[in-house]
Design a protein around this motif. Structure first.
Motif, PDB file in Angstrom:
ATOM      1  N   THR A 117      23.597   8.521   2.288  1.00 26.08           N
ATOM      2  CA  THR A 117      22.956   8.648   1.076  1.00 26.08           C
ATOM      3  C   THR A 117      23.629   7.817  -0.119  1.00 26.08           C
ATOM      4  N   GLU A 118      23.086   6.836  -0.793  1.00 23.97           N
ATOM      5  CA  GLU A 118      23.517   6.041  -2.012  1.00 23.97           C
ATOM      6  C   GLU A 118      22.906   6.770  -3.107  1.00 23.97           C
ATOM      7  N   TYR A 119      23.594   7.550  -3.593  1.00 22.95           N
ATOM      8  CA  TYR A 119      23.250   8.449  -4.751  1.00 22.95           C
ATOM      9  C   TYR A 119      23.085   7.515  -6.227  1.00 22.95           C
ATOM     10  N   GLY A 120      24.066   6.192  -6.109  1.00 21.59           N
ATOM     11  CA  GLY A 120      23.662   5.442  -7.182  1.00 21.59           C
ATOM     12  C   GLY A 120      22.564   4.840  -7.303  1.00 21.59           C
ATOM     13  N   GLY A 121      22.008   4.366  -6.079  1.00 17.61           N
ATOM     14  CA  GLY A 121      20.762   3.609  -5.606  1.00 17.61           C
ATOM     15  C   GLY A 121      19.581   4.677  -6.054  1.00 17.61           C
ATOM     16  N   ILE A 122      19.828   5.825  -5.644  1.00 16.61           N
ATOM     17  CA  ILE A 122      18.883   6.811  -6.224  1.00 16.61           C
ATOM     18  C   ILE A 122      18.570   7.103  -7.638  1.00 16.61           C
ATOM     19  N   TYR A 123      19.682   7.169  -8.337  1.00 21.82           N
ATOM     20  CA  TYR A 123      19.693   7.621  -9.681  1.00 21.82           C
ATOM     21  C   TYR A 123      19.177   5.958 -10.539  1.00 21.82           C
ATOM     22  N   LEU A 124      19.338   4.843  -9.984  1.00 22.11           N
ATOM     23  CA  LEU A 124      18.784   3.682 -10.571  1.00 22.11           C
ATOM     24  C   LEU A 124      17.534   3.715 -10.490  1.00 22.11           C
ATOM     25  N   GLY A 125      16.714   3.933  -9.208  1.00 25.95           N
ATOM     26  CA  GLY A 125      15.405   4.186  -9.254  1.00 25.95           C
ATOM     27  C   GLY A 125      14.596   5.264  -9.897  1.00 25.95           C
ATOM     28  N   LEU A 126      15.314   6.335 -10.252  1.00 26.40           N
ATOM     29  CA  LEU A 126      14.796   7.545 -11.119  1.00 26.40           C
ATOM     30  C   LEU A 126      14.951   6.719 -12.606  1.00 26.40           C
ATOM     31  N   SER A 127      16.097   6.028 -12.786  1.00 31.12           N
ATOM     32  CA  SER A 127      15.999   5.453 -14.348  1.00 31.12           C
ATOM     33  C   SER A 127      14.848   4.604 -14.328  1.00 31.12           C
ATOM     34  N   LEU A 128      14.535   3.716 -13.389  1.00 28.90           N
ATOM     35  CA  LEU A 128      13.568   2.701 -13.516  1.00 28.90           C
ATOM     36  C   LEU A 128      12.159   3.479 -13.785  1.00 28.90           C
ATOM     37  N   SER A 129      11.984   4.471 -13.016  1.00 33.17           N
ATOM     38  CA  SER A 129      10.577   5.271 -12.895  1.00 33.17           C
ATOM     39  C   SER A 129      10.660   5.741 -14.294  1.00 33.17           C
ATOM     40  N   VAL A 130      11.620   6.244 -15.169  1.00 30.84           N
ATOM     41  CA  VAL A 130      11.596   6.792 -16.240  1.00 30.84           C
ATOM     42  C   VAL A 130      11.608   6.140 -17.441  1.00 30.84           C
ATOM     43  N   PHE A 131      12.136   4.738 -17.489  1.00 28.42           N
ATOM     44  CA  PHE A 131      11.812   3.966 -18.641  1.00 28.42           C
ATOM     45  C   PHE A 131      10.686   3.549 -19.180  1.00 28.42           C
ATOM     46  N   PRO A 132       9.563   3.389 -18.359  1.00 24.91           N
ATOM     47  CA  PRO A 132       8.034   3.059 -18.992  1.00 24.91           C
ATOM     48  C   PRO A 132       7.998   4.125 -19.734  1.00 24.91           C
ATOM     49  N   LEU A 133       8.167   5.558 -19.487  1.00 24.20           N
ATOM     50  CA  LEU A 133       7.689   6.620 -20.232  1.00 24.20           C
ATOM     51  C   LEU A 133       8.298   6.686 -21.478  1.00 24.20           C
ATOM     52  N   LEU A 134       9.549   6.597 -21.285  1.00 27.48           N
ATOM     53  CA  LEU A 134      10.339   6.452 -22.822  1.00 27.48           C
ATOM     54  C   LEU A 134       9.759   5.224 -23.621  1.00 27.48           C
ATOM     55  N   VAL A 135       9.428   4.130 -23.156  1.00 24.62           N
ATOM     56  CA  VAL A 135       8.858   3.088 -24.110  1.00 24.62           C
ATOM     57  C   VAL A 135       7.622   3.423 -24.688  1.00 24.62           C
ATOM     58  N   THR A 136       6.651   4.231 -23.623  1.00 20.74           N
ATOM     59  CA  THR A 136       5.527   4.632 -24.258  1.00 20.74           C
ATOM     60  C   THR A 136       5.787   5.697 -25.282  1.00 20.74           C
ATOM     61  N   TYR A 137       6.413   6.675 -25.103  1.00 23.56           N
ATOM     62  CA  TYR A 137       6.584   7.758 -25.993  1.00 23.56           C
ATOM     63  C   TYR A 137       6.983   7.148 -27.422  1.00 23.56           C
ATOM     64  N   LEU A 138       8.099   6.395 -27.372  1.00 28.41           N
ATOM     65  CA  LEU A 138       8.428   5.785 -28.756  1.00 28.41           C
ATOM     66  C   LEU A 138       7.375   4.879 -29.400  1.00 28.41           C
ATOM     67  N   PHE A 139       6.539   4.510 -28.648  1.00 31.74           N
ATOM     68  CA  PHE A 139       5.335   3.709 -29.433  1.00 31.74           C
ATOM     69  C   PHE A 139       4.579   4.744 -30.098  1.00 31.74           C
ATOM     70  N   LEU A 140       4.363   5.855 -29.344  1.00 32.89           N
ATOM     71  CA  LEU A 140       3.086   6.804 -29.854  1.00 32.89           C
ATOM     72  C   LEU A 140       3.649   8.168 -29.938  1.00 32.89           C
ATOM     73  N   SER A 141       5.011   8.186 -30.534  1.00 31.46           N
ATOM     74  CA  SER A 141       5.557   9.419 -31.001  1.00 31.46           C
ATOM     75  C   SER A 141       5.197  10.176 -32.433  1.00 31.46           C
ATOM     76  N   LYS A 142       4.858   9.140 -33.047  1.00 30.46           N
ATOM     77  CA  LYS A 142       4.741   9.428 -34.550  1.00 30.46           C
ATOM     78  C   LYS A 142       3.193  10.261 -34.585  1.00 30.46           C
ATOM     79  N   TYR A 143       2.633  10.119 -33.573  1.00 27.45           N
ATOM     80  CA  TYR A 143       1.245  10.695 -33.531  1.00 27.45           C
ATOM     81  C   TYR A 143       1.348  12.160 -33.107  1.00 27.45           C
ATOM     82  N   ILE A 144       2.395  12.358 -32.429  1.00 25.44           N
ATOM     83  CA  ILE A 144       2.479  14.013 -31.640  1.00 25.44           C
ATOM     84  C   ILE A 144       2.510  15.029 -32.712  1.00 25.44           C
ATOM     85  N   ILE A 145       3.517  15.370 -33.793  1.00 19.57           N
ATOM     86  CA  ILE A 145       3.561  16.209 -34.531  1.00 19.57           C
ATOM     87  C   ILE A 145       2.078  16.388 -35.302  1.00 19.57           C
ATOM     88  N   ARG A 146       1.845  15.311 -35.845  1.00 18.99           N
ATOM     89  CA  ARG A 146       0.446  15.295 -36.642  1.00 18.99           C
ATOM     90  C   ARG A 146      -0.555  16.086 -35.592  1.00 18.99           C
TER      91      ARG A 146
END
Length: 278
Positions: A240-269
């Protein structure tokens, strides 16, 4: 002038907030750091400093048939399409529950609340059987269009409208000759923009991370979403290559972080106005 006790209280509050910020960020940072480390380094313990095995982990990731672009495309199609349909039709339903007075309105809202409390997993077997009868298994259609029915989104948008809805605007638009569909699109949707953005973030995150429903309905590997592809990264117990697994997880999370940064100003309001009725 602030008193000494007020200054101490403010320092304690900021200290607590910084600590909570650290707790929120550290899991993501560790995941990104582990994506640059080898399996041996990961097994040795935690490190906050990136290593030099990013290229190696990428080769491991792509060498196992992990098609990042295919998974990214499939996840994006499902997440953004289902979220758009969900918030659009939920906004229309919430507007109808607030703007129109009709017999059974309260009963209908009660039914929506009851459905919201029922776990989606309970209906999964019946839903799969229904899609099988319609020959829609191994298709994005049931995953995307199944998201149109979103009781939680309807509830949130209704609460938001109760705090910001002005009947005079609707009556003025009707006097000017605007139709009901036009009123909804030209007046109500702009008013609901903060709430729509808030639910859009939650919808995209929930749909992007959804693993069980795509696993149940999708059988072709070319249609797998990113969470499903990451699951395939697990090799046999000896290599089991855990480094590759973590890289895959990072790639799957990155688009969500970008989406959140663009729309986060609306959350609190959106949450503030949606949860309080003036």
């Amino acid at each position: 002038m602030h008193t000494k006790s007020e200054k101490i209280e403010k320092i304690l509050i900021y200290t607590l907030l910084c600590f909570l910020l650290f707790l929120s960020i550290i899991p993501f940072w560790l995941m990104f750091v582990n994506a640059t480390r080898s399996t041996e380094q990961i097994q040795q313990g935690i490190s906050l400093i990136p290593s030099k095995y990013l290229k190696f982990n990428w080769d491991v990731l792509t060498g196992r048939g992990f098609n990042i672009w295919s998974g990214l495309k499939n996840s994006a199609i499902i997440a953004f399409s289902s979220t758009f349909l969900s918030i659009y039709f939920s906004a229309m339903a919430a507007y109808g529950l607030v703007a129109y007075e009709f017999k059974g309105r309260d009963t209908l809202f009660t039914i929506i609340l009851v459905v919201m409390m029922i776990p989606a997993q309970l209906s999964m077997v019946g839903f799969y059987r229904f899609m099988l009868d319609l020959n829609l298994v191994d298709s994005f259609i049931p995953i995307i269009f199944g998201a149109i029915s979103s009781p939680a989104t309807i509830f949130f948008l209704r609460q938001y409208l109760l705090s910001s809805f002005q009947k005079e605007l609707i009556e003025a638009a009707r006097i000017d000759g605007e139709g009901e569909i036009g009123i909804f699109h030209k007046i109500m949707l702009p008013i609901m923009k903060p709430a729509l953005a808030t639910m859009g973030i939650f919808g995209i995150v929930g749909s992007w991370n959804n693993y069980l429903m795509p696993l149940t309905l999708l059988t072709s590997e070319s249609k797998y979403t990113l969470p499903m592809l990451v699951q395939l990264l697990k090799a046999d117990i000896y290599s089991t290559e855990y480094g590759g697994i973590y890289l895959g997880l990072s790639l799957s999370v990155f688009p969500l972080l970008v989406t959140y940064l663009f729309l986060s100003k609306y959350i609190i309001r959106g949450i503030t106005l949606g949860g309080v009725k003036e």
